[in-house]
Design a protein around this motif. Structure first.
Motif, PDB file in Angstrom:
ATOM      1  N   GLU A 380      -3.214  -6.002  -1.233  1.00  0.00           N
ATOM      2  CA  GLU A 380      -2.909  -5.315  -2.480  1.00  0.00           C
ATOM      3  C   GLU A 380      -2.497  -3.865  -2.210  1.00  0.00           C
ATOM      4  O   GLU A 380      -1.789  -3.248  -3.000  1.00  0.00           O
ATOM      5  CB  GLU A 380      -4.144  -5.360  -3.382  1.00  0.00           C
ATOM      6  CG  GLU A 380      -3.905  -4.976  -4.822  1.00  0.00           C
ATOM      7  CD  GLU A 380      -5.159  -5.161  -5.662  1.00  0.00           C
ATOM      8  OE1 GLU A 380      -5.683  -4.163  -6.171  1.00  0.00           O
ATOM      9  OE2 GLU A 380      -5.612  -6.317  -5.792  1.00  0.00           O
ATOM     10  N   LEU A 381      -2.955  -3.344  -1.067  1.00  0.00           N
ATOM     11  CA  LEU A 381      -2.525  -2.021  -0.633  1.00  0.00           C
ATOM     12  C   LEU A 381      -1.087  -2.089  -0.132  1.00  0.00           C
ATOM     13  O   LEU A 381      -0.577  -3.162   0.202  1.00  0.00           O
ATOM     14  CB  LEU A 381      -3.434  -1.509   0.490  1.00  0.00           C
ATOM     15  CG  LEU A 381      -4.938  -1.471   0.223  1.00  0.00           C
ATOM     16  CD1 LEU A 381      -5.679  -1.043   1.475  1.00  0.00           C
ATOM     17  CD2 LEU A 381      -5.268  -0.555  -0.927  1.00  0.00           C
ATOM     18  N   ARG A 382      -0.461  -0.946  -0.023  1.00  0.00           N
ATOM     19  CA  ARG A 382       0.894  -0.908   0.541  1.00  0.00           C
ATOM     20  C   ARG A 382       1.088   0.438   1.249  1.00  0.00           C
ATOM     21  O   ARG A 382       0.301   1.365   1.058  1.00  0.00           O
ATOM     22  CB  ARG A 382       1.958  -1.105  -0.536  1.00  0.00           C
ATOM     23  CG  ARG A 382       2.102   0.062  -1.494  1.00  0.00           C
ATOM     24  CD  ARG A 382       3.138  -0.222  -2.574  1.00  0.00           C
ATOM     25  NE  ARG A 382       3.532   0.985  -3.288  1.00  0.00           N
ATOM     26  CZ  ARG A 382       2.835   1.564  -4.262  1.00  0.00           C
ATOM     27  NH1 ARG A 382       1.692   1.020  -4.653  1.00  0.00           N
ATOM     28  NH2 ARG A 382       3.283   2.658  -4.854  1.00  0.00           N
ATOM     29  N   ILE A 383       2.119   0.496   2.055  1.00  0.00           N
ATOM     30  CA  ILE A 383       2.452   1.753   2.710  1.00  0.00           C
ATOM     31  C   ILE A 383       3.782   2.274   2.178  1.00  0.00           C
ATOM     32  O   ILE A 383       4.643   1.490   1.750  1.00  0.00           O
ATOM     33  CB  ILE A 383       2.523   1.622   4.247  1.00  0.00           C
ATOM     34  CG1 ILE A 383       3.614   0.635   4.669  1.00  0.00           C
ATOM     35  CG2 ILE A 383       1.179   1.253   4.823  1.00  0.00           C
ATOM     36  CD1 ILE A 383       3.915   0.634   6.164  1.00  0.00           C
ATOM     37  N   GLU A 384       3.922   3.602   2.172  1.00  0.00           N
ATOM     38  CA  GLU A 384       5.197   4.244   1.919  1.00  0.00           C
ATOM     39  C   GLU A 384       5.476   5.191   3.082  1.00  0.00           C
ATOM     40  O   GLU A 384       4.588   5.480   3.895  1.00  0.00           O
ATOM     41  CB  GLU A 384       5.181   4.998   0.578  1.00  0.00           C
ATOM     42  CG  GLU A 384       5.169   4.077  -0.619  1.00  0.00           C
ATOM     43  CD  GLU A 384       5.427   4.801  -1.939  1.00  0.00           C
ATOM     44  OE1 GLU A 384       5.455   6.053  -1.940  1.00  0.00           O
ATOM     45  OE2 GLU A 384       5.605   4.116  -2.961  1.00  0.00           O
ATOM     46  N   VAL A 385       6.703   5.667   3.160  1.00  0.00           N
ATOM     47  CA  VAL A 385       7.122   6.482   4.289  1.00  0.00           C
ATOM     48  C   VAL A 385       7.759   7.764   3.767  1.00  0.00           C
ATOM     49  O   VAL A 385       8.576   7.719   2.840  1.00  0.00           O
ATOM     50  CB  VAL A 385       8.125   5.714   5.184  1.00  0.00           C
ATOM     51  CG1 VAL A 385       8.533   6.570   6.381  1.00  0.00           C
ATOM     52  CG2 VAL A 385       7.537   4.397   5.651  1.00  0.00           C
ATOM     53  N   GLN A 386       7.382   8.907   4.350  1.00  0.00           N
ATOM     54  CA  GLN A 386       8.002  10.181   3.997  1.00  0.00           C
ATOM     55  C   GLN A 386       8.629  10.798   5.246  1.00  0.00           C
ATOM     56  O   GLN A 386       7.966  10.909   6.277  1.00  0.00           O
ATOM     57  CB  GLN A 386       6.988  11.155   3.405  1.00  0.00           C
ATOM     58  CG  GLN A 386       7.627  12.449   2.897  1.00  0.00           C
ATOM     59  CD  GLN A 386       6.624  13.375   2.220  1.00  0.00           C
ATOM     60  OE1 GLN A 386       5.462  13.430   2.599  1.00  0.00           O
ATOM     61  NE2 GLN A 386       7.095  14.104   1.217  1.00  0.00           N
ATOM     62  N   PRO A 387       9.901  11.204   5.162  1.00  0.00           N
ATOM     63  CA  PRO A 387      10.589  11.745   6.342  1.00  0.00           C
ATOM     64  C   PRO A 387      10.035  13.093   6.773  1.00  0.00           C
ATOM     65  O   PRO A 387       9.550  13.885   5.966  1.00  0.00           O
ATOM     66  CB  PRO A 387      12.045  11.895   5.872  1.00  0.00           C
ATOM     67  CG  PRO A 387      12.148  11.118   4.611  1.00  0.00           C
ATOM     68  CD  PRO A 387      10.785  11.114   3.999  1.00  0.00           C
ATOM     69  N   LYS A 388      10.153  13.361   8.072  1.00  0.00           N
ATOM     70  CA  LYS A 388       9.959  14.693   8.634  1.00  0.00           C
ATOM     71  C   LYS A 388      11.340  15.177   9.090  1.00  0.00           C
ATOM     72  O   LYS A 388      12.107  14.404   9.679  1.00  0.00           O
ATOM     73  CB  LYS A 388       9.001  14.658   9.829  1.00  0.00           C
ATOM     74  CG  LYS A 388       7.592  14.239   9.488  1.00  0.00           C
ATOM     75  CD  LYS A 388       6.740  14.199  10.753  1.00  0.00           C
ATOM     76  CE  LYS A 388       5.341  13.703  10.458  1.00  0.00           C
ATOM     77  NZ  LYS A 388       4.520  13.590  11.691  1.00  0.00           N
ATOM     78  N   VAL A 389      11.625  16.444   8.843  1.00  0.00           N
ATOM     79  CA  VAL A 389      12.983  16.935   9.013  1.00  0.00           C
ATOM     80  C   VAL A 389      13.012  18.113   9.977  1.00  0.00           C
ATOM     81  O   VAL A 389      12.123  18.976   9.948  1.00  0.00           O
ATOM     82  CB  VAL A 389      13.562  17.366   7.635  1.00  0.00           C
ATOM     83  CG1 VAL A 389      14.954  17.946   7.785  1.00  0.00           C
ATOM     84  CG2 VAL A 389      13.571  16.190   6.681  1.00  0.00           C
TER      85      VAL A 389
END
Length: 624
Positions: A380-389
């Motif tokens: 039921e959990l999920r992952i998201e991704v945030q970029p590093k720049v």
């Protein structure tokens, strides 16, 4: 030879005869002598107690008196040089006939003692208070007593306190270590705490519910008090010292709460007390919880006199007004206890009134903790991704894996609440393992599809990092998902390093041998020190976003941040600025030499599939 009865009946210079024998005198004396305390050497465990009692009651003399057949012998004495007196002049010989305590506020006006040699001569007793000490069968052995050379009044509150201290003396006198365990077991079975006289756990809640059923009282107030550093004080001094603190804190609570209405005391565990008050109908309910909170703040402030000196227990207090017809005592105390746990971690807040918002937050927290295991198992959990720049060119040079959970009833649960629930329910290792596996699954898929974006960072707890065989487990996961270690970065907070530096550095080096890198997350919020950066195998410092918020507004914050980036660079460690949201912040990051940024100015977190599409979009942050 003069017999015992004759000795007790003799008169001295017209002085009235001493107290009569106890109805069970032979059994009483036999019990006293089996303790093997008479004529024993002085003991600090008793002397500390009499010193404390003399200090607490501001009395020149405090004694533990054992009433033998023909004498009273002082097991411990503070302020008196003699070790014993004849029984027929002993005030304590009279006290052992009392249910709990004998108080003589002005001895010369009391016909039993007016001509007593200890009143007319040394030590010139004017005031006496003796609380009875009994054996396991209830037979009186002697007293814990106070003596003063001036008359004084002794209020009900003081009487209760002296009786409490006498019970502490009894615990030390009567019980050997094995008997003590058995006795405590019996007291636990009876569900009443011998130290605070509060009801234990379930019995407390049952008494509260019974009281509610007896009448039509709608409004009640619940109080929970946590003595947060009691274990530390017990270890630093002694368990007796901890009990002394409990006795005095409990008495202060009871004295205050009884002014609000009839109350039932409870002891939740070794360091937490609870009180349920049926509010006096004459009281205005508006603001009553806040008033009580303020009163408790006042009486719990400052130190407590103990045999180890003046000590300061760190108390967290939660107060809640509740409707007894719609909320159970167990529910409301659970809310108060959770509120205490929350404020126990804060330095500036010592007490709180539990309101509607707190009720929702705490109940949500319990539900999150209860549902977390199923959420992990059912994905039921999920992952998201945030970029590093890259700060200078705006190129994606890495990403962070972030945890998300949309609860069926509560909606989106903040990540910090998920982590707190995992810690509370002992599921931190399980949660970290789930996140790492899902992160590796995403990396495996992206690599096979030919997408490159640098390392993917995953947050792990200090508990997981220090777990046995974590390094071996991670090695197997990298192999199973066919992901190179050079694509993974583990983010840890500073406390995970500081708590056990040598053990942590050994584990980190073992993991680094797999190609996995490390970042210190939220740098600047804990025990910040660049000294350990030289020793640890880390590649990045993620400076906490609170710094980033301040750098555009404060020259001091900017100077501090510049110092961090310069030192980090000299050690071969890159800085990552979290929470960059404005062009002004970005400009300053460039000027201060920060290599990477992460924040909403460039991109928010997104599902993994969206992130892959995002990689094809030209850079949206440009220099200048």
């Amino acid at each position: 030879m003069m017999g015992a009865a004759e000795t007790l009946e003799r008169t001295r210079s017209g002085y009235l005869p001493g107290a009569p024998l106890h109805p069970e005198e032979q059994e009483r004396v036999r019990s006293l002598r089996t303790l093997n305390l008479l004529d024993s050497d002085p003991s600090s465990r008793f002397d500390n107690l009499t010193t404390l009692v003399a200090d607490v009651f501001d009395a020149p003399i405090a004694l533990i008196s054992l009433v033998d057949m023909n004498r009273q012998w002082f097991l411990s004495r503070c302020g008196l040089s003699t070790t014993e007196t004849p029984r027929d002049v002993a005030f304590c010989a009279h006290a052992i006939h009392e249910p709990e305590i004998l108080v003589v506020e002005n001895a010369p006006t009391d016909e039993r003692f007016a001509d007593n040699p200890m009143v007319t001569g040394d030590p010139h007793i004017r005031f006496y208070a003796g609380a009875v000490i009994r054996d396991a069968n209830g037979l009186p052995l002697g007293t814990l007593c106070l003596i003063d050379q001036a008359p004084r009044q002794f209020c009900p509150r003081e009487r209760r306190r002296l009786v409490q201290f006498a019970r502490l003396a009894r615990e030390e006198m009567v019980l050997s270590s094995e008997t003590h365990k058995e006795r405590i077991g019996a007291q636990m079975a009876a569900r009443k705490d011998p130290i605070t006289h509060a009801f234990w756990g379930d019995t407390f809640f049952s008494r509260c519910e019974e009281k509610t059923d007896e009448g039509s009282v709608d409004a009640r107030v619940a109080v929970t008090v946590s003595l947060d550093n009691l274990d530390f004080l017990a270890n630093a001094h002694s368990r007796l010292t901890a009990d002394e603190i409990l006795v005095q804190i409990a008495n202060r609570l009871y004295d205050t709460c009884q002014t609000y209405g009839e109350f039932i005391p409870g002891r939740l565990d070794e360091k937490r007390l609870a009180i349920n008050i049926a509010v006096n109908k004459r009281r205005d309910l508006d603001g009553i919880a806040e008033t009580l909170r303020s009163d408790l703040d006042a009486i719990l402030a400052g130190g407590v006199s103990t045999s180890a000196g003046l000590l300061t227990p760190r108390c967290s207090v939660a107060v809640a007004l509740f409707d007894a017809n719609n909320e159970t005592p167990r529910e409301i105390v659970k809310l108060c206890r959770a509120a205490c746990e929350k404020i126990s971690k804060e330095a500036s807040v010592r007490s709180v009134v539990v309101g509607a918002a707190d009720r929702f937050e705490v109940s949500s927290r319990f539900q999150v903790a209860a549902d977390l295991a199923d959420a992990i198992k059912s994905d039921e959990l999920r992952i998201e991704v945030q970029p590093k720049v890259d700060t200078m060119h705006g190129h994606v040079v890495g990403a962070e894996c972030l945890l998300r959970w949309k609860h069926p009833q509560l909606g989106n649960v903040p990540p910090m609440h998920i982590v707190a629930a995992a810690e509370d329910s002992q599921r931190m290792l399980e949660l970290d393992s789930w996140v790492i596996r899902n992160a590796l699954a995403f990396l495996s898929s992206a690599t096979r599809a030919g997408h490159e974006f640098g390392r993917l960072s995953v947050n792990i707890s200090g508990f997981t990092l220090a777990s046995a065989n974590f390094a071996n487990w991670l090695k197997l996961q990298l192999h199973d998902y066919q992901v190179a270690g050079e694509l993974l970065d583990l983010e840890i907070v500073e406390s995970a390093v500081i708590d056990d530096f040598e053990q942590t550095i050994s584990i980190m080096r073992e993991i680094s041998d797999l190609g996995v890198s490390f970042s210190i997350d939220d740098f600047g919020t804990g025990h910040s020190s660049l000294a350990y950066v030289r020793e640890l195998p880390i590649q990045h410092l993620k400076v906490d976003k609170s710094f980033i918020r301040d750098v555009a507004k404060s020259s001091k914050a900017a100077a501090l941040y510049g110092g961090i980036t310069a030192l980090a660079r000299s050690l071969g460690v890159q800085c990552v600025a979290e929470g960059v949201e404005t062009p002004a912040q970005l400009k300053l990051m460039r000027e201060l030499g920060c290599e990477q940024i992460q924040g909403w100015l460039f991109a928010r977190s997104m599902p993994p599939s969206t992130f892959i599409r995002f990689l094809a979009v030209p850079a949206q942050v440009h220099p200048g």
